[in-house]
Design an enzyme around this catalytic site. Structure first.
Site, PDB file in Angstrom:
ATOM      1  N   GLN A   1       0.818  -1.233  -0.059  1.00  0.00           N
ATOM      2  CA  GLN A   1      -0.152  -0.043  -0.003  1.00  0.00           C
ATOM      3  C   GLN A   1       0.815   1.204  -0.057  1.00  0.00           C
ATOM      4  O   GLN A   1       1.464   1.559   0.797  1.00  0.00           O
ATOM      5  CB  GLN A   1      -0.826   0.156   1.260  1.00  0.00           C
ATOM      6  CG  GLN A   1      -1.986   1.243   1.358  1.00  0.00           C
ATOM      7  CD  GLN A   1      -2.692   1.343   2.660  1.00  0.00           C
ATOM      8  OE1 GLN A   1      -2.044   1.405   3.715  1.00  0.00           O
ATOM      9  NE2 GLN A   1      -3.933   1.140   2.530  1.00  0.00           N
TER      10      GLN A   1
ATOM     11  N   TYR B   1      -5.704  10.542   4.330  1.00  0.00           N
ATOM     12  CA  TYR B   1      -4.123  10.735   4.190  1.00  0.00           C
ATOM     13  C   TYR B   1      -3.885  11.851   2.804  1.00  0.00           C
ATOM     14  O   TYR B   1      -5.045  12.313   2.238  1.00  0.00           O
ATOM     15  CB  TYR B   1      -3.644   9.336   3.974  1.00  0.00           C
ATOM     16  CG  TYR B   1      -3.573   8.517   5.343  1.00  0.00           C
ATOM     17  CD1 TYR B   1      -2.804   9.043   6.458  1.00  0.00           C
ATOM     18  CD2 TYR B   1      -4.586   7.692   5.287  1.00  0.00           C
ATOM     19  CE1 TYR B   1      -2.950   8.258   7.781  1.00  0.00           C
ATOM     20  CE2 TYR B   1      -4.717   6.890   6.617  1.00  0.00           C
ATOM     21  CZ  TYR B   1      -3.903   7.134   7.776  1.00  0.00           C
ATOM     22  OH  TYR B   1      -4.144   6.676   8.640  1.00  0.00           O
TER      23      TYR B   1
ATOM     24  N   ARG C   1     -10.190  -7.293  10.020  1.00  0.00           N
ATOM     25  CA  ARG C   1     -10.214  -7.821  11.481  1.00  0.00           C
ATOM     26  C   ARG C   1     -10.614  -9.302  11.380  1.00  0.00           C
ATOM     27  O   ARG C   1      -9.988 -10.090  12.081  1.00  0.00           O
ATOM     28  CB  ARG C   1     -11.479  -6.901  12.015  1.00  0.00           C
ATOM     29  CG  ARG C   1     -10.963  -5.611  12.524  1.00  0.00           C
ATOM     30  CD  ARG C   1     -12.293  -4.952  12.998  1.00  0.00           C
ATOM     31  NE  ARG C   1     -13.294  -4.557  11.736  1.00  0.00           N
ATOM     32  CZ  ARG C   1     -14.285  -3.969  11.767  1.00  0.00           C
ATOM     33  NH1 ARG C   1     -14.820  -3.507  13.112  1.00  0.00           N
ATOM     34  NH2 ARG C   1     -15.065  -3.723  10.869  1.00  0.00           N
TER      35      ARG C   1
END
Length: 403
Positions: free
Chosen positions: A104, A179, A355
């Protein structure tokens, strides 16, 4: 698509640009906390090796910073020759388990508490208050100059080239979560009056330039994904109608797949996570006492518990599906075999999860073998989020403890 065909599609081999994937399941990028001093650790290698061994087709290494001034805090890694050998070991370990690996590509913009040498303050699209860095001596985020932008484009290019040379099979350009590129896209944070601000087309200029720079680095048949917000989750931010237009521009520019997400780290972190609040444990692991105190005051508003539902981004994602033809990766509340199958049935090309795979890295092997009987026991407590600050990095606290 009927349910039987959708189920078969989840676990069937598929091609993504030049990469052959053994199924349609992607481990999404979730910061691992396993790069002390910016160095990929044995724990990071084992983490992603385990995800690959558990059956996921593509595992995504989180936050591959494109430069030292693009880090939110000190112990994130940035892409440079000094970590090349470790990156190659990481890719080799995933390949040995039959999986593929993506990195990423990230830059924090103004959202930083990191102080690299010779860089006076973090920079984003516009001058702004940087509450994340305020109590670390970085209260103001500056506006990137045109020279800063050109430098950053070169850094994305070089970071992508490094990952490909190290054996990575794909890259994901982070355009979400508040971001740098998300800051340019969102009208909340982009107040520029030059060609990088104003209209959505102008606000998308830098993300599209980054895509072009990365494409130049990796070639035409190398998969480039982007993580894009379906919505920022607050008034004045990106809405689904805006996101659809962003996706159309990315599709025209040659993106290979879009990972649909949501939330703005500085404003709406729980819009992405859903479930229990990790605030108490985040305060517990915060090393800056002033920041910990401020989190006690302001944190309850940011980190309110919210109801978890399977496929909680589905309605917005379906609007995106109707509008574009580019491959779409569904992310958000995928934690069972049934939800994977439903995502396929709704017309999405891949499913991504975080998760659920932290809870059980072997989920995909088990779900493909056991069918509907597979129970992933993630309870969406979100304590894996602050666990990244613990020694050893991210883990399912319910299984491995830590607090």
């Amino acid at each position: 698509m009927n349910q039987a065909k959708a189920a078969a599609n989840v676990f069937a081999p598929v091609q993504l640009a030049g990469a052959s994937l053994r199924n349609r399941v992607i481990k999404t990028a979730t910061f691992e906390g396993m790069t002390p001093k910016g160095i990929p650790s044995d724990a990071l290698i084992e983490h992603h090796r385990g995800i690959a061994a558990g059956g996921a087709a593509l595992t995504t290494v989180a936050y591959c910073g494109v430069s030292p001034d693009g880090l939110t805090f000190e112990d994130q890694m940035w892409m440079h020759e000094g970590i090349f050998d470790r990156l190659k070991q990481l890719a080799d370990a995933v390949h040995a388990e039959g999986g593929k690996i993506s990195g990423q590509l990230s830059h924090c913009g103004f959202f930083s508490r990191n102080k690299p040498k010779n860089i006076p303050r973090p920079r984003g699209p516009s001058v702004t208050f940087n509450h994340y860095g305020a109590f670390s001596g970085l209260p103001i985020g500056g506006a990137m100059s045109h020279a800063d932008i050109e430098k950053t484009l070169g850094e994305y290019h070089d970071a992508a080239a490094l990952l490909k040379r190290a054996g990575f099979d794909a890259v994901e350009i982070h355009m979400g979560h508040g971001y740098l590129l998300s800051q340019f896209i969102s009208p909340y944070s982009n107040k520029r009056t030059d060609e990088y601000g104003g209209s959505l087309e102008n606000r998308m200029r830098l993300p599209l330039q980054v895509l072009a720079s990365v494409r130049k680095a990796v070639g035409e048949d190398f998969p480039i994904l982007s993580k894009l917000n379906l919505a920022d989750g607050f008034r004045g931010g990106i809405k689904i109608e805006d996101s659809i237009q962003c996706a159309k521009l990315l599709e025209t520019a040659g993106i290979n797949a879009i990972v649909m997400s949501g939330g703005f780290t500085a404003r709406t972190p729980m819009y992405l996570f859903r479930g229990g609040s990790p605030l108490k444990q985040m305060i517990q692991t915060e090393k800056n006492p002033v920041m910990a105190f401020m989190m006690k005051i302001g944190g309850p508003k940011l980190f309110r518990p919210s109801k978890f539902e399977e496929l909680y981004f589905l309605d917005k994602a379906k609007q995106m599906r109707e509008a574009v033809s580019v491959p779409l990766v569904y992310l958000g509340g995928v934690s069972s075999r049934d939800s994977m199958v439903r995502a396929m049935d709704e017309g999405f090309d891949f499913v991504a999860m975080g998760r659920a795979l932290i809870r059980d890295p072997e989920m995909i092997n088990k779900a493909s073998a056991d069918g509907a009987s597979y129970p992933n026991q993630c309870d969406h407590c979100n304590l894996c989020v602050p666990s990244m600050a613990l020694p050893g990095g991210v883990r399912c606290v319910s299984l491995k403890g830590g607090f």
